[in-house]
Design a protein around this motif. Structure first.
Motif, PDB file in Angstrom:
ATOM      1  N   THR A   9       0.834  -1.203   0.000  1.00 25.95           N
ATOM      2  CA  THR A   9       0.000   0.000   0.000  1.00 25.95           C
ATOM      3  C   THR A   9       0.870   1.254   0.000  1.00 25.95           C
ATOM      4  OG1 THR A   9      -1.718  -1.194   1.207  1.00 25.95           O
ATOM      5  CG2 THR A   9      -1.917   1.201   1.124  1.00 25.95           C
ATOM      6  N   SER A  10       1.945   1.238   0.779  1.00 26.12           N
ATOM      7  CA  SER A  10       2.863   2.383   0.805  1.00 26.12           C
ATOM      8  C   SER A  10       3.442   2.635  -0.578  1.00 26.12           C
ATOM      9  CB  SER A  10       3.994   2.144   1.807  1.00 26.12           C
ATOM     10  OG  SER A  10       3.495   2.040   3.116  1.00 26.12           O
ATOM     11  N   ARG A  11       3.806   1.582  -1.271  1.00 26.05           N
ATOM     12  CA  ARG A  11       4.357   1.708  -2.621  1.00 26.05           C
ATOM     13  C   ARG A  11       3.318   2.323  -3.567  1.00 26.05           C
ATOM     14  NH1 ARG A  11       8.788  -0.290  -4.002  1.00 26.05           N
ATOM     15  NH2 ARG A  11       8.781  -1.926  -2.419  1.00 26.05           N
ATOM     16  N   GLY A  36       4.798   7.739   8.538  1.00 25.75           N
ATOM     17  CA  GLY A  36       5.979   8.298   7.895  1.00 25.75           C
ATOM     18  C   GLY A  36       7.042   7.239   7.647  1.00 25.75           C
ATOM     19  N   ALA A  37       7.225   6.342   8.612  1.00 30.15           N
ATOM     20  CA  ALA A  37       8.212   5.275   8.453  1.00 30.15           C
ATOM     21  C   ALA A  37       7.828   4.337   7.312  1.00 30.15           C
ATOM     22  CB  ALA A  37       8.364   4.494   9.757  1.00 30.15           C
ATOM     23  N   ALA A  38       6.556   4.014   7.208  1.00 27.41           N
ATOM     24  CA  ALA A  38       6.110   3.117   6.124  1.00 27.41           C
ATOM     25  C   ALA A  38       6.285   3.781   4.762  1.00 27.41           C
ATOM     26  CB  ALA A  38       4.647   2.716   6.339  1.00 27.41           C
ATOM     27  N   LEU A  39       5.979   5.062   4.677  1.00 25.25           N
ATOM     28  CA  LEU A  39       6.138   5.767   3.401  1.00 25.25           C
ATOM     29  C   LEU A  39       7.605   5.901   3.016  1.00 25.25           C
ATOM     30  CD1 LEU A  39       3.454   8.573   3.826  1.00 25.25           C
ATOM     31  CD2 LEU A  39       3.309   6.547   2.350  1.00 25.25           C
ATOM     32  N   THR A  40       8.452   6.236   3.987  1.00 28.41           N
ATOM     33  CA  THR A  40       9.867   6.434   3.671  1.00 28.41           C
ATOM     34  C   THR A  40      10.634   5.124   3.535  1.00 28.41           C
ATOM     35  OG1 THR A  40      10.426   6.767   6.009  1.00 28.41           O
ATOM     36  CG2 THR A  40       9.940   8.738   4.690  1.00 28.41           C
ATOM     37  N   ILE A  42       9.886   3.208   1.261  1.00 27.32           N
ATOM     38  CA  ILE A  42       9.804   3.032  -0.189  1.00 27.32           C
ATOM     39  C   ILE A  42      10.880   3.892  -0.857  1.00 27.32           C
ATOM     40  CG2 ILE A  42       8.310   3.239  -2.225  1.00 27.32           C
ATOM     41  CD1 ILE A  42       7.432   1.149  -0.006  1.00 27.32           C
ATOM     42  N   PRO A  43      11.751   3.268  -1.662  1.00 28.99           N
ATOM     43  CA  PRO A  43      12.774   4.059  -2.354  1.00 28.99           C
ATOM     44  C   PRO A  43      12.131   5.135  -3.235  1.00 28.99           C
ATOM     45  CG  PRO A  43      13.237   1.709  -2.547  1.00 28.99           C
ATOM     46  CD  PRO A  43      11.867   1.836  -1.941  1.00 28.99           C
ATOM     47  N   GLY A  44      12.700   6.325  -3.192  1.00 29.15           N
ATOM     48  CA  GLY A  44      12.180   7.425  -3.996  1.00 29.15           C
ATOM     49  C   GLY A  44      11.099   8.232  -3.317  1.00 29.15           C
ATOM     50  N   SER A  45      10.733   7.859  -2.094  1.00 29.26           N
ATOM     51  CA  SER A  45       9.645   8.559  -1.403  1.00 29.26           C
ATOM     52  C   SER A  45       9.966  10.034  -1.153  1.00 29.26           C
ATOM     53  CB  SER A  45       9.316   7.866  -0.083  1.00 29.26           C
ATOM     54  OG  SER A  45      10.463   7.817   0.751  1.00 29.26           O
ATOM     55  N   SER A  46      11.244  10.382  -1.117  1.00 33.73           N
ATOM     56  CA  SER A  46      11.597  11.784  -0.854  1.00 33.73           C
ATOM     57  C   SER A  46      11.117  12.715  -1.959  1.00 33.73           C
ATOM     58  CB  SER A  46      13.107  11.937  -0.667  1.00 33.73           C
ATOM     59  OG  SER A  46      13.793  11.545  -1.831  1.00 33.73           O
ATOM     60  N   ALA A  47      10.732  12.168  -3.100  1.00 38.22           N
ATOM     61  CA  ALA A  47      10.207  12.999  -4.183  1.00 38.22           C
ATOM     62  C   ALA A  47       8.810  13.534  -3.863  1.00 38.22           C
ATOM     63  CB  ALA A  47      10.165  12.199  -5.488  1.00 38.22           C
ATOM     64  N   VAL A  48       8.110  12.890  -2.913  1.00 41.87           N
ATOM     65  CA  VAL A  48       6.730  13.297  -2.619  1.00 41.87           C
ATOM     66  C   VAL A  48       6.424  13.433  -1.122  1.00 41.87           C
ATOM     67  CG1 VAL A  48       5.768  12.386  -4.766  1.00 41.87           C
ATOM     68  CG2 VAL A  48       5.899  10.910  -2.740  1.00 41.87           C
ATOM     69  N   TYR A  49       7.370  13.049  -0.272  1.00 39.11           N
ATOM     70  CA  TYR A  49       7.144  13.128   1.179  1.00 39.11           C
ATOM     71  C   TYR A  49       8.305  13.895   1.793  1.00 39.11           C
ATOM     72  CZ  TYR A  49       6.185  11.682   5.993  1.00 39.11           C
ATOM     73  OH  TYR A  49       5.904  11.670   7.345  1.00 39.11           O
TER      74      TYR A  49
END
Length: 169
Positions: A9-11, A36-40, A42-49
């Motif tokens: 789901t995070s992905r 926040g931990a689940a979202l981050t 995911i590689p590349g999450s810094s583009a949107v979080y």
């Protein structure tokens, strides 16, 4: 680190945010940073979080998210009004297009007949001041399970919010 369903789901959330061009933020109380931990994870999450707010205390909710003391006193931290205010405050303070908030009672103590252990309120702020509320009563599943259930719900709300953003101006 997280169960497969949470990672999947995070992905999907990160991918949908990238496609929609929306920044995400989180305002967490009882989940203590799990979203926040689940979202981050995911590689590349810094583009949107870019940031999240862990506002476990009432003072943190007030200082970081502009939740008024009057609102906290009138409704309590675990309430629809505070969940909405947390989401809107996080969206406004971060500049994100979509914010999810979580405030609840994970247990084992702290519950009451009006606000039992396992009751969790969510806010989803998007658009121009729109805030959606959702509440779950998971029951007294144990602290860890309530927090994981709230994480799953919050990710689902973000996914829903991103699906609504598709096609908006």
């Amino acid at each position: 680190m997280f169960p497969e369903d949470i990672e999947a789901t995070s992905r999907r959330v990160i991918t949908a945010a990238e496609r929609s061009g929306l920044w995400l933020t989180t305002a967490e109380s009882c989940t203590g940073g799990l979203i926040g931990a689940a979202l981050t994870a995911i590689p590349g999450s810094s583009a949107v979080y870019g940031r999240g707010f862990i506002t476990y205390s009432n003072a943190a909710k007030s200082d970081l998210l502009d939740v008024s003391d009057e609102l906290l006193i009138a409704h309590g931290a675990v309430s629809e009004a505070v969940a909405r205010a947390m989401a809107e405050g996080a969206r406004r303070r971060s500049g994100a297009g979509l914010a999810v908030s979580v405030t609840g009672i994970a247990g084992p103590g702290g519950g009451s007949p009006q606000k039992p252990v396992g009751r969790v309120h969510f806010g989803l702020a998007y658009g121009h001041g729109e805030v959606r509320h959702h509440v779950e009563s998971y029951g007294d599943l144990g602290r860890c399970q309530v927090r994981l259930a709230a994480l799953r719900t919050a990710l689902g709300l973000l996914e829903w919010g991103l699906s609504q953003a598709v096609g908006r101006p």
